[in-house]
Design a protein around this motif. Structure first.
Motif, PDB file in Angstrom:
ATOM      1  N   LYS A 474      18.152  40.326  33.024  1.00  0.00           N
ATOM      2  CA  LYS A 474      18.868  40.777  34.207  1.00  0.00           C
ATOM      3  C   LYS A 474      18.055  40.469  35.445  1.00  0.00           C
ATOM      4  O   LYS A 474      16.845  40.647  35.451  1.00  0.00           O
ATOM      5  N   ASP A 483      23.510  39.254  34.583  1.00  0.00           N
ATOM      6  CA  ASP A 483      23.162  40.233  33.552  1.00  0.00           C
ATOM      7  C   ASP A 483      23.649  39.649  32.232  1.00  0.00           C
ATOM      8  O   ASP A 483      24.852  39.586  31.970  1.00  0.00           O
ATOM      9  N   VAL A 506      27.069  37.380  26.412  1.00  0.00           N
ATOM     10  CA  VAL A 506      27.980  37.953  27.403  1.00  0.00           C
ATOM     11  C   VAL A 506      27.300  37.787  28.757  1.00  0.00           C
ATOM     12  O   VAL A 506      26.162  38.248  28.952  1.00  0.00           O
ATOM     13  N   ASN A 508      27.560  38.456  32.745  1.00  0.00           N
ATOM     14  CA  ASN A 508      28.214  39.216  33.809  1.00  0.00           C
ATOM     15  C   ASN A 508      27.518  38.947  35.132  1.00  0.00           C
ATOM     16  O   ASN A 508      26.285  38.789  35.187  1.00  0.00           O
ATOM     17  N   SER A 509      28.315  38.895  36.191  1.00  0.00           N
ATOM     18  CA  SER A 509      27.741  38.694  37.526  1.00  0.00           C
ATOM     19  C   SER A 509      28.659  39.295  38.569  1.00  0.00           C
ATOM     20  O   SER A 509      29.887  39.200  38.465  1.00  0.00           O
ATOM     21  N   ASN A 510      28.030  39.938  39.539  1.00  0.00           N
ATOM     22  CA  ASN A 510      28.789  40.450  40.672  1.00  0.00           C
ATOM     23  C   ASN A 510      29.106  39.335  41.647  1.00  0.00           C
ATOM     24  O   ASN A 510      30.208  39.250  42.188  1.00  0.00           O
ATOM     25  N   SER A 550      32.282  35.062  29.879  1.00  0.00           N
ATOM     26  CA  SER A 550      31.865  35.224  31.277  1.00  0.00           C
ATOM     27  C   SER A 550      32.793  36.160  32.037  1.00  0.00           C
ATOM     28  O   SER A 550      34.020  36.130  31.863  1.00  0.00           O
ATOM     29  N   ASN A 551      32.171  36.976  32.883  1.00  0.00           N
ATOM     30  CA  ASN A 551      32.909  37.839  33.797  1.00  0.00           C
ATOM     31  C   ASN A 551      32.177  37.821  35.136  1.00  0.00           C
ATOM     32  O   ASN A 551      31.063  38.348  35.250  1.00  0.00           O
ATOM     33  N   VAL A 552      32.788  37.209  36.141  1.00  0.00           N
ATOM     34  CA  VAL A 552      32.163  37.058  37.445  1.00  0.00           C
ATOM     35  C   VAL A 552      33.127  37.593  38.506  1.00  0.00           C
ATOM     36  O   VAL A 552      34.264  37.110  38.615  1.00  0.00           O
ATOM     37  N   ASN A 553      32.669  38.578  39.268  1.00  0.00           N
ATOM     38  CA  ASN A 553      33.550  39.151  40.284  1.00  0.00           C
ATOM     39  C   ASN A 553      33.820  38.163  41.415  1.00  0.00           C
ATOM     40  O   ASN A 553      34.960  38.011  41.858  1.00  0.00           O
ATOM     41  N   ASP A 564      37.295  37.374  40.420  1.00  0.00           N
ATOM     42  CA  ASP A 564      37.710  37.907  39.116  1.00  0.00           C
ATOM     43  C   ASP A 564      37.798  36.825  38.049  1.00  0.00           C
ATOM     44  O   ASP A 564      38.783  36.727  37.319  1.00  0.00           O
ATOM     45  N   ALA A 566      37.233  35.299  34.590  1.00  0.00           N
ATOM     46  CA  ALA A 566      37.047  35.826  33.238  1.00  0.00           C
ATOM     47  C   ALA A 566      37.487  34.768  32.244  1.00  0.00           C
ATOM     48  O   ALA A 566      38.508  34.104  32.431  1.00  0.00           O
TER      49      ALA A 566
END
Length: 909
Positions: A474, A483, A506, A508-510, A550-553, A564, A566
């Motif tokens: 992270k 992350d 997995v 993740n990113s803001n 992947s999940n990136v805001n 968003d 995904a």
């Protein structure tokens, strides 16, 4: 005497005139000879400026040719790949060879600021292999029109890269000077070379063994051209402060090459070796306190052929090395290294690596390592360990760092492994020992030049024989945060033998700004659609098999802001697959499936499918260069669109689309849209005197576009214009925004204004002649659209509308006469058909009566045959019954006789 002087003067004058004019006389001949030779023999494009310089004064009696901006650009696999670029090239020729025209002898070559880019792909294809070949033609034994009698080669401020991805091996020289002297016309001569480079890089398999070192190399060779044997002598190599020497020979035979080379360090102090450590060699290096001894040597000996390679060896020994900058409190102490690499046979599987000792104290913290490697090809065995702690916060107290450079954090390692890699690959994890962990705690690094935004990281890797658990990773890189957690499989086969590294993560990113990793330019957190960023094509590693959920805001890519995101991204075999990746952007949403392939990194390829919902048309035009080039009408269209898009194309090295390679299909739907101030519609409106055409509101529009070879083809599209009006359009547009369309406009007659009055007059004239015809309320007008999008050429057929109407009235009169004629013909035919049918019915009746009679007779015969069959069967039954009774009676009689006989015998006894 005067006569002699006069003749001599004239002779000198003539010679002087020749010296100045001969170059110009042969200028075109030389230019044409160069181009002819290139076009004949090269599978590449040779370009140079027409402003060439030819002189005989500079190097008399040699002819000197000066070329500017000379480049050789590849074709086919290496399309648009620049092999060489010479801003300034000077070549000295033998003048008589030019005059005779049979062979041009080259004597001297001078290059100023050349760029040389040598590349070998994974499949072994080299970008310098540009000589044309013809497998069907007989071998050409004729000599080239050029001959080499080179005596000197000078290069100033050059740049050279050599990237061999079959090994993989990479080296480069930046800002280098090179001087070569030798008489190549002799069979035996001494070749003297010297090379100085500000930055020398040498890496193998991605590891930089020499990184941006200052190089000064002198190499002298005894050249035996008749036997192709080259002996090194008086060779001197300086890399930063490290001073190396070497000697031996290379013998190039018909089928192989023989090597016998040795090298060693001419200086044995630890300080010279430390100069090769990146970041250590600087202007203050001379003030460093150092002690300890170094022994470094190696060899390269044996035959190299298609099936063999020479033996090789290397030894490095460091005894109690110590290194400290005078103004800093911390030091590198107690360095002990004992490394031996040996392969006397040249067989790769016989390579043995033994790092029996590596110990050091780095800023007061001890670190140690060991490694043994054998049988690396057949079944690699490795026995190693790494243990220690590096306090990066104390690193500043050991190494001079810029005040703007931030470095802190702790890296801990306690790792052991031992066993054969095949044990892991075959699933026998109990036969491979591996344990330990590597962690990074509160790691911070920031550098104004290399990473101005800085990076922060916390990570923990835990090892076992089967896998590596990425329990935590992270942090931030530049503007981006991440992350990641997951599992890494096949780690030791990858790390030790370049096997495929597998993983499932997995991610993740803001906020993730992809531009930071694709460009060297400064990037913004909120780019606008007008921002232009110079991106670079990226290479997807071939030996990775990763799955990233992947999940990136917020994702920034080029000038786009995506929200968003995904989906699943798969990295495998130099390819990046997008599996149902969904994202919101430009007021709508997009779903992406497809692949990005970088097996040819300089010309990557993609094949993707987009499903687009409710994207703003004008914003899409502003955001995508492809839309600007291939669908320029979008900039005049307000509204939203849905689309199914299938596209395949290659990219250039700057990640721009290579438009000639684009192919695909776009199925587009538009619910409501307004087309305003479109130049071509304005021209049509002016010609037809219909202002409604200048601003159109369209709805429920569906059409398909085919993209091929840089053209956008439209087979046919129905475009509703307004109530009662429509257009049917077909044609194509090209990359240069040229157009070729045909449109058929169907417009209500009332919308033609003054033209409508003329149409009504024609109708009244027809009525006066006794012909009461109803004129169509819709008029068709053909339109031809050509020229360019911003400068269209439009032709309409309204000029012929009156004649077309008159002809239409005549056609209607002809139609009426034809109708009456056809009615009479139809009536006569009807009567003839009725008589014909009656005759056919009579014949059919007679035919049926005959058939009925035959059927009756057939039935009678069948009934008679059936009766006779029945009688015969009854008679057969009666005969069978009689025979049965007679047989039974006979059996009874025989039985009685047997009993009587038995009874008589008993009575006698």
């Amino acid at each position: 005497m005067k006569k002699f002087l006069k003749i001599s003067g004239i002779t000198v004058l003539v010679l002087l005139i020749l010296l100045f004019t001969l170059p110009f006389l042969f200028k075109d001949k030389i230019k044409q000879a160069i181009r002819d030779e290139a076009n004949t023999s090269l599978n590449a494009t040779l370009n140079f400026s027409n402003d060439i310089d030819i002189t005989i004064i500079k190097n008399f009696p040699k002819l000197t040719l000066g070329l500017k901006d000379l480049s050789i650009v590849g074709k086919d696999t290496f399309q648009n790949d620049t092999l060489v670029y010479f801003p300034e090239l000077s070549v000295s020729f033998n003048l008589m060879s030019v005059i005779k025209g049979d062979k041009m002898e080259i004597n001297k070559i001078y290059l100023n600021k050349p760029m040389i880019n040598l590349l070998v792909l994974e499949n072994g294809k080299a970008n310098w292999d540009i000589a044309k070949t013809d497998s069907t033609a007989q071998e050409d034994t004729s000599a080239s029109s050029f001959a080499m009698a080179l005596s000197a080669l000078d290069i100033e401020n050059g740049n050279l890269t050599y990237d061999d991805r079959t090994l993989p091996f990479y080296t480069s020289l930046k800002s280098f000077n090179h001087h070569l002297v030798g008489d190549f016309t002799l069979d035996k001569f001494l070749l003297k070379t010297s090379t100085q480079a500000q930055e020398f890089v040498l890496s193998y398999d991605g590891v930089p063994y020499i990184n941006k070192a200052n190089a000064d190399i002198t190499a002298n060779l005894d050249m035996d051209m008749a036997n192709m044997k080259f002996t090194f002598k008086d060779n001197d190599i300086k890399l930063n402060a490290l001073h190396l020497g070497g000697e031996g020979f290379v013998d190039m035979n018909d089928d192989d090459m023989e090597f016998d080379l040795v090298f060693d360090a001419k200086q044995t102090d630890f300080k010279t070796l430390m100069s090769m450590v990146p970041g250590v060699y600087s202007s203050s290096f001379d003030k460093v306190k150092a002690s300890g001894k170094v022994a470094f040597n190696g060899y390269f000996k044996g035959i190299m052929s298609e099936t063999k390679m020479p033996g090789f060896g290397l030894k490095l020994n460091i005894d109690n090395g110590n290194f400290q900058y005078p103004d800093l409190p911390k030091a590198l102490n107690n360095v002990y290294v004992d490394l031996a690499v040996d392969n006397a046979t040249g067989v790769p599987d016989n390579t043995f690596i033994n790092l029996s000792r590596f110990d050091a104290k780095v800023a007061g913290e001890p670190i140690s390592a060991k490694l043994k490697v054998k049988t690396p090809v057949s079944n690699l065995f490795a026995d190693g360990e790494l243990k220690g702690k590096i306090n990066l916060t104390e690193y500043r107290n050991m190494m001079p760092l810029s005040a703007e450079t931030q470095l802190s954090g702790i890296i801990n390692s306690d790792l052991k492994f031992k066993g054969y890699v095949n044990s892991i690959q075959s699933g026998n994890f109990d036969k491979f020992d591996a344990s330990g962990s590597i962690s990074a705690d509160q790691l911070v690094y920031m550098d104004k030049e290399s990473l101005p935004q800085g990076t922060k990281l916390n990570a923990l890797l835990k090892f076992n024989p089967k896998s590596v658990a990425l329990e935590n990773c992270k942090g931030t890189v530049g503007l981006s945060d991440f992350d990641v957690h997951g599992q890494i499989d096949n780690f030791f086969p990858y790390f030790l033998s370049d096997d495929v590294l597998k993983g499932n993560f997995v991610f993740n990113s803001n906020y993730f700004n992809a531009n930071e990793f694709l460009t060297e330019e400064e990037v913004k957190t909120e780019p606008s659609v007008t921002d232009t960023i110079q991106l670079e094509a990226f290479e997807v590693p071939k030996n990775l098999d990763f799955v990233l959920q992947s999940n990136v805001n917020t994702l920034i890519y080029d000038n786009l802001k995506l929200n968003d995101l995904a989906g699943k991204i798969i990295i495998k075999e130099s390819q990046m697959f997008f599996d149902n990746v969904n994202v919101n952007t430009l007021g709508g949403s997009m779903s992406l499936n497809g692949v990005y392939e970088s097996k040819n990194p300089s010309f990557p390829f993609s094949d993707v499918k987009f499903t687009v919902k409710s994207l703003d048309i004008i914003e899409t035009f502003r955001a995508f260069d492809m839309v600007q080039k291939m669908l320029p009408i979008a900039q005049y269209t307000e509204g939203l669109f849905n689309a199914d898009i299938q596209l395949s194309n290659n990219f250039n090295s700057d990640l721009s689309v290579s438009y000639p390679t684009v192919s695909g299909v776009i199925k587009m739907g538009i619910g409501q849209a307004a087309i305003k101030n479109l130049p071509v519609l304005n021209m049509i409106a002016d010609k037809l005197k219909i202002d409604k055409l200048k601003n159109l509101n369209v709805s429920d529009l569906n059409f398909k576009l085919n993209l091929l070879n840089g053209k956008v083809n439209m087979d046919s599209m129905i475009l509703p214009l307004w109530t009662g009006a429509k257009a049917k359009i077909s044609g194509y547009s090209a990359l240069d925004q040229s157009m070729n369309y045909v449109a058929k406009l169907s417009i209500p007659r009332k919308d033609f204004g003054e033209a409508n009055s003329a149409l009504t007059s024609l109708t009244n004239q027809a009525k006066q002649k006794g012909v009461d015809l109803a004129l169509s309320d819709v008029i068709d007008v053909d339109v031809l659209i050509g020229g360019f999008f911003n400068k269209p050429e439009v032709k309409v057929s309204l000029h012929d509308a009156k004649n077309s109407l008159v002809n239409g009235l005549k056609d209607q009169l002809k139609d009426e006469a034809e109708k009456r004629k056809q009615a009479a013909i139809d009536e006569a035919k009807k009567r003839a058909d009725a008589a014909k049918q009656k005759t056919i019915d009579s014949l059919n009746n007679i035919k049926q009566q005959g058939i009925d009679r035959v059927n009756a007779e057939k039935k009678a015969l069948e009934e008679k045959a059936a009766e006779e069959k029945r009688k015969a069967e009854e008679k057969a039954k009666e005969e069978a019954e009689r025979l049965k009774q007679e047989l039974e009676k006979k059996k009874q009689e025989e039985k009685q006789k047997a009993l009587d006989k038995l009874k008589g015998g008993v009575l006698k006894k």
